[in-house]
Motif scaffolding. Structure first.
Motif, PDB file in Angstrom:
ATOM      1  N   LYS A 176      -7.211 -43.860  30.832  1.00  0.00           N
ATOM      2  CA  LYS A 176      -6.936 -44.935  31.858  1.00  0.00           C
ATOM      3  C   LYS A 176      -6.307 -44.269  33.303  1.00  0.00           C
ATOM      4  N   ALA A 177      -5.591 -43.061  33.014  1.00  0.00           N
ATOM      5  CA  ALA A 177      -5.348 -42.618  34.395  1.00  0.00           C
ATOM      6  C   ALA A 177      -6.468 -41.982  35.170  1.00  0.00           C
TER       7      ALA A 177
ATOM      8  N   LEU B  53      -6.135 -32.347  29.737  1.00  0.00           N
ATOM      9  CA  LEU B  53      -6.564 -32.103  31.132  1.00  0.00           C
ATOM     10  C   LEU B  53      -7.234 -33.031  31.824  1.00  0.00           C
ATOM     11  N   VAL B  54      -7.809 -33.822  31.192  1.00  0.00           N
ATOM     12  CA  VAL B  54      -8.363 -35.348  31.785  1.00  0.00           C
ATOM     13  C   VAL B  54      -7.460 -35.792  32.612  1.00  0.00           C
ATOM     14  N   GLY B  55      -6.249 -36.115  31.790  1.00  0.00           N
ATOM     15  CA  GLY B  55      -5.082 -36.852  32.587  1.00  0.00           C
ATOM     16  C   GLY B  55      -4.646 -36.070  33.603  1.00  0.00           C
ATOM     17  N   LEU B  56      -4.675 -34.749  33.575  1.00  0.00           N
ATOM     18  CA  LEU B  56      -3.807 -33.905  34.595  1.00  0.00           C
ATOM     19  C   LEU B  56      -4.853 -34.003  35.735  1.00  0.00           C
ATOM     20  N   ALA B  57      -6.391 -33.843  35.551  1.00  0.00           N
ATOM     21  CA  ALA B  57      -7.383 -33.904  36.618  1.00  0.00           C
ATOM     22  C   ALA B  57      -7.262 -35.024  37.444  1.00  0.00           C
ATOM     23  N   ALA B  58      -6.633 -36.219  36.805  1.00  0.00           N
ATOM     24  CA  ALA B  58      -6.531 -37.246  37.772  1.00  0.00           C
ATOM     25  C   ALA B  58      -5.677 -37.084  39.037  1.00  0.00           C
ATOM     26  N   GLY B  59      -4.765 -35.989  38.828  1.00  0.00           N
ATOM     27  CA  GLY B  59      -3.960 -35.834  39.937  1.00  0.00           C
ATOM     28  C   GLY B  59      -3.025 -36.812  40.485  1.00  0.00           C
TER      29      GLY B  59
END
Lengths: 480, 669
Positions: free
Chosen positions: A398-399, A312-318
């Motif tokens: 990274k994202a 979800l961290v990656g998804l939160a990058a949007g």
């Protein structure tokens, strides 16, 4: 008119095929009985293989919207379906042999798996709130039954019941969210919602969206909607759990990514914050919760909670890179998790499966090969380079960094260090603790799956990642 | 073969030997490892001599051969290369010749050691690193070689690693050298900072233009050249065991004796001298740094000679003698007589290696006895060793007839230094001091060198060695002292030739009339530096003074150890203040132990027990782990197993997230 229908049915070929074949196999099973289980299992694997082949054939075809915008076939849907079908096939293989060994072999197992796969296939290609709900429910109903598959085992029944009750609650939340959004925008299609947003009440839409996210978070077992996970993982039959921890998570994650970016791009700053809260909570609960577990399946439940937090961290990058990182992360996580659960299935002591830390004490002395495979998988899960797990985390963080979420990435890294503890603990127990009680023979089906996954997270991933990376980017790019 | 191929071969042959013996030693066996390394170093030695003779005859121009790029970052570039000029040609022959002889000698000396391939691999590795050092064309490779020889030295001092004193000595050598290397590295960094390059060929021509640049250092404004010169010299002090950083060298005698001969006498410890001479273009513009070098060198020459007077361990005497001779070389360089420094380096390599290998022969013959008080009268047991040791002693004491060309190697080089010091001292206080110190040290050198010879080879053999030997050796040993085998004696003969003739043959080329043609710019001397020329004009008494003091030293030793036998022992037993000072090496070890070592230990304890264990571990890993476990237990309590708890948490979550969503949403931005 007829042409259009035929064309649409063609592009929905995989779903249609799965639905029809599930029914056929169900009928066969109903008539022949459990004698046909093995045959039905292999047939199911072939059915899934055929579906994969069909989708690969579709690959590269531009996006096609089907059934009045309910679902679409596109790169993201294809990516998700291939992964889902492959994992479902692996889970059927794992499950069938194991069920046979423990005397649980029933023909419903592969059929239910096919139906669950069908539900997930709808999820990853859903383009409207209705098909979103349909897909989720179809998947969930199959999974509830699977959780309680060992129905004479009280823990398994408990797992199924808990899952069902809480799942019903989450469905309620999801539906409530959907109705709010429909009420405020007057639309159900993602694209139409996106168009209607600027003229809708923001408060209403965001409130509805939070409810939808709660329902979706339940499906990926993200905190604080994760509480069912340890209990269900512990109670449900291990091959079923292996499946639980893999494909449904990917499908729900893709669905979340799609609904958020296609339908609610305008509300990105809002859902980003909500996702960050969910991600941080998941990482915290998953990392800390696992520290005191004595049961490996519960431990892996917490591990999957933490992993959903990282994803979800990656998804939160949007961003497209964020979605890409989620796809890569999820694939690596899924396969690692499958490998670990397969590792649990490889051997037993007098028929009793190895489930606790004590069971694993000194495993390296009696089954060095298995210990090595598990070690590789655990190192990958802990994110030790150069194994695949490290790259998954690398892309995700990274994202987040590129999107300016520095502190989120920092929290993620810190918590991944904490989570590393329990993976390393299991490694330590296997290699350094005393205990050389004999174990039963090796179950080669599970052993091969575990070995294949260990090889995947190890050397194979170095060749797969360069292919996976652009593929995931292509899939992610269609959302932006 | 052309010179380029020859030099490449000479440098890399020892590396090949090291690889063969080091990695495949067990595979090919002891003998093959010994022979392959020795043969390769001999081949390198032959190649080096061919190159040197071409340089000597003037038929070979200086060149630099670039092999590979080492570092290329921004404006910082460094290359692997081989620089050939007279300076490096001299070092090539010194290094490969002594190394080849030491390899050969070690075949005999290490006959009973179970780890021969390892030993020979280290020796060859050392040789390679030393060759990298002397052929470096930039500071980076110089530093690489510098550290490479340091590593090999560490490994070889600690070769008998099961002996705790050997391990401690190895660590001491390593640590003391770190101090020097710190200055050295600062010097290199400073060079790059000031000149923007570390290539000698690009750096040297810039020096004259920047000679009056000043830099702020430690709050003072210093001339840049002097600062760089001193920093680089600190590195040389460490490597060449000069005063203050000399303490590791005597301890390094824990290593096998051939190692002492090769590394701690002939080659590695002279690297500092070599570097100062190589950097003569820089030092010629750094008067303060030159004065520092002169003073440190002179003090070392005298100091080490005094300590040498009172030591009883045969190898330690020679070690302090090495230290002292290195002091000569440094003050020669400090007063501008770089050629004389190099000349002494050259001759010293022969006679000091000879002395060490001779001492090794004695130790071998005495079954690993090193205390001279337990020796005596060995001349009749090992006449050949006695003869070559006499040659070595005559060479180091600089025996020769002043005003003629009759003398041993040391006569030419040491007298050249002392004369130069006198000449320079006419208008330079430090050089004047160096002259007197050097002269006194020459007398002391004669005393301790002859003392060594007399105590070892003359007089009666102490009782302990006539009957059973106390050591834990096999019984099939002969317990009588015995002459060493031919394999150990042949290198002694070869070195004896060098110790006798090296001075006479090369005097003219190195420091006399043909020095300019010989060095051909490899050593830079400023226009106002006439030291080498002026030394011809010194008064007669200066020519005769070294001869007289060394005769006095010989006479003193003769009186104390032969004529009035027992006098030396009585003086030692009385333990007068002067004797205690010398015997205890001026209490340098004690001083360092009380200051640096104890301070470091206290600091280390503070950082370890308070800083690391209490603060970092307490709040860091351990505190963190405790917090994590605590958190985990509390979270586990949430997981009650009741569905309604779970449902409650879910609803609570929705509530909080919903509130967050409402708080976030204003109007569509």
């Amino acid at each position: 008119m007829m042409d259009v229908l035929v064309q649409q049915l063609f592009f929905a070929g995989a779903e249609v095929w799965l639905a029809v074949m599930a029914m056929v196999l169900l009928v066969v099973g109903a008539f022949v009985g459990n004698r046909a289980t093995a045959a039905i299992s292999y047939a199911s694997v072939l059915v899934l293989a055929a579906a994969v082949a069909f989708i690969i054939g579709l690959n590269g075809h531009p996006r096609v919207s089907l059934f009045g915008g309910a679902i679409s076939t596109d790169a993201l849907a294809n990516f998700g379906r291939i992964m889902v079908f492959v994992t479902a096939a692996l889970a059927i293989v794992l499950g069938d042999r194991w069920m046979k060994r423990v005397g649980l072999q029933k023909f419903e197992y592969p059929v239910l798996m096919l139906l669950a796969a069908l539900g997930m296939s709808v999820m990853v290609s859903a383009n409207s709130l209705i098909s979103l709900y349909l897909g989720i429910e179809m998947q969930s109903l199959a999974l509830y039954v699977l959780a309680a598959f060992s129905r004479d085992n009280p823990k398994s029944s408990e797992a199924g019941l808990k899952y069902f009750v809480l799942g019903a609650l989450s469905s309620g939340l999801l539906l409530y969210g959907i109705s709010l959004i429909y009420g405020f925008t007057g639309q159900v299609g993602f694209a139409e919602i996106a168009n209607a947003l600027p003229t809708s009440s923001k408060v209403g839409v965001v409130f509805g969206l939070v409810f939808m996210l709660a329902g979706l978070a339940f499906k990926v077992s993200a905190a604080p909607f994760h509480m069912w996970t340890p209990d269900v993982y512990e109670g449900a039959p291990t091959p079923v759990v292996a499946f639980f921890s893999s494909a449904p998570k990917l499908a729900a994650m893709i669905l979340t990514a799609r609904v958020l970016t296609e339908g609610f791009a305008l509300a990105t700053p809002e859902w980003q914050q909500v996702l960050i809260v969910i991600a941080v909570l998941s990482m915290i609960f998953g990392s800390f919760g696992g520290l005191v577990q004595g049961n490996i399946k519960r431990l892996l439940a917490y591990s999957s909670i933490a992993n959903m937090g990282f994803a979800l961290v990656g998804l939160a990058a949007g961003t497209a890179a964020g979605v890409q990182s989620v796809l890569i992360y999820m694939v690596i996580y899924m396969l690692t998790s499958l490998g670990l659960f397969a590792g649990l299935l490889v051997t037993a002591r007098q028929g009793r499966p190895l489930e606790s830390f004590e069971d694993f004490a000194g495993l390296a002395k009696v089954r060095p090969g298995l210990a090595l495979v598990m070690t590789l998988l655990l190192f990958s899960a802990a994110g030790i380079p150069p194994l695949a797990g490290f790259w998954g985390k690398f892309f995700v963080f990274k994202a987040a960094l590129d999107a300016g979420l520095v502190w989120l990435a920092v929290i993620g890294v810190v918590l991944s260090v904490i989570a590393a503890f329990y993976y390393l603990k299991l490694i330590k127990v296997m290699w350094f603790d005393e205990g050389d009680r004999p174990v039963d023979g090796i179950a080669w089906d599970a052993g091969l799956v575990a070995l294949a996954m260990a090889l995947f997270v190890g050397p194979i991933s170095w060749f797969v990642l360069p292919v996976l990376e652009p593929w995931a980017l292509r899939a992610a790019a269609i959302l932006f | 073969m052309d010179a380029q191929s020859l030099i490449t071969f000479a440098i890399f042959a020892p590396l090949l030997g090291a690889v063969i013996a080091g990695f495949f030693g067990r595979l090919i066996g002891d003998r093959a490892a010994q022979l392959s390394t020795t043969a390769l170093v001999f081949a390198a030695c032959a190649a080096s001599w061919v190159i040197f003779l071409q340089v000597f005859s003037g038929s070979l121009e200086a060149f630099t051969l670039q092999y590979l790029r080492f570092i290329d970052v921004g404006s910082f570039t460094a290359h692997w290369s081989a620089r050939l000029d007279t300076l490096s040609a001299v070092m090539l022959v010194v290094v490969t010749s002594v190394s080849a002889l030491v390899h050969f000698y070690s075949i005999g000396y290490m006959e009973e050691d179970p780890h021969k391939p390892r030993f020979f691999a280290y020796l060859s590795l050392f040789t390679f690193a030393m060759l990298m050092l002397v052929t470096a064309a930039d500071f980076m490779q110089l530093f690489f070689g510098w550290e490479g020889v340091g590593l090999a030295s560490y490994l070889l001092i600690g070769f008998w690693y099961k002996k705790s004193t050997a391990s401690a000595a190895a660590i001491k050598a390593f640590v003391v050298n770190r101090v020097g290397d710190f200055g050295f590295a600062l010097g290199i960094i400073g060079c790059f900072w000031l000149f923007g390059t570390i290539e000698f060929a690009e750096l040297f021509p810039q020096i004259a233009a920047k000679s009056d640049v000043s830099v702020a250092f430690l709050g003072m404004s210093l001339p840049a050249m002097d600062l760089l010169g001193v920093l680089l010299f600190i590195g040389a002090m460490g490597k060449s065991a000069q005063f203050f950083l000399h303490t590791w060298l005597p301890d390094a005698m824990e290593g096998p004796t051939p190692v002492s001969a090769l590394i701690h006498a002939a080659t590695m410890v002279t690297a500092g001298v070599y570097m100062v001479c190589l950097l003569s273009p820089l030092y010629e513009f750094a008067p303060v740094a030159k004065t520092v070098i002169t003073v440190v060198g002179a003090v070392t020459a005298l100091f080490a000679a005094t300590v040498g007077l009172a030591q009883n361990d045969i190898k330690r005497v020679i070690a302090y003698s090495t230290c002292s001779q290195l002091g000569y070389m440094f003050f020669a360089a400090g007063i501008g007589a770089y050629q004389a420094a190099m000349f002494h380096l050259f001759t010293h390599a022969f006679f000091k290696a000879l002395l060490f290998l001779g001492a090794g022969s004695v130790i071998h013959g005495m079954h690993h006895e090193q205390d001279m008080r337990n020796m005596g009268g060995l001349a009749r047991f090992m006449p050949v060793t006695y003869a070559v040791m006499l040659i070595g002693t005559l060479a180091i004491t600089g025996f020769g007839i002043p005003g003629t060309y009759l003398g041993f190697a040391g006569f030419f080089s040491k007298d050249a230094i002392i004369e130069s010091a006198y000449a320079a001292g006419l208008h330079n206080g430090a050089a004047h001091m160096a002259f007197w110190f050097g002269l006194i040290a020459a007398g002391l050198t004669a005393f301790y060198s002859w003392r060594l010879a007399f105590m070892t080879f003359h007089g009666p053999l102490p009782k302990a060695h006539e009957g059973a030997h106390g050591d834990a050796h096999d019984d099939d040993h002969h317990h009588e002292p015995h002459e060493s085998p031919m394999v150990m004696l042949i290198p002694l003969f070869v070195l004896s030739v060098g110790a006798v003739f090296a001075g006479y043959v090369f005097y003219d080329a190195f420091v006399d009339h043909h020095q300019a043609e010989f060095w051909r710019g490899a050593i830079y001397t400023a226009a106002d530096n006439h030291v080498l020329h002026d030394r011809h004009d010194v008064p007669g008494w200066v020519l005769w003074a070294p001869f007289v003091v060394s005769m006095l030293g010989l006479f003193g030793a003769f009186v104390a150890y032969i004529w009035k036998r027992g006098m030396g022992k009585r003086v030692a037993d009385r333990g007068g203040p002067l004797h205690s000072l010398f015997y205890n090496k001026w209490w340098f070890d004690e001083l360092y132990d009380a200051t640096f070592v104890r301070l470091t230990r206290v600091l280390g304890d503070v950082f370890w027990k308070v800083g690391d264990q209490k603060i970092i571990d307490g709040f860091g890993p351990n505190g963190f782990a405790a917090t994590a476990a605590h958190t985990a237990r509390r979270l586990a309590k949430l997981q009650s197993g009741f569905v309604y708890h779970y449902a409650f948490v879910m609803l609570l979550g929705v509530l909080v997230l919903g509130a967050l969503g409402l708080w976030l949403s204003g109007v569509w931005g």
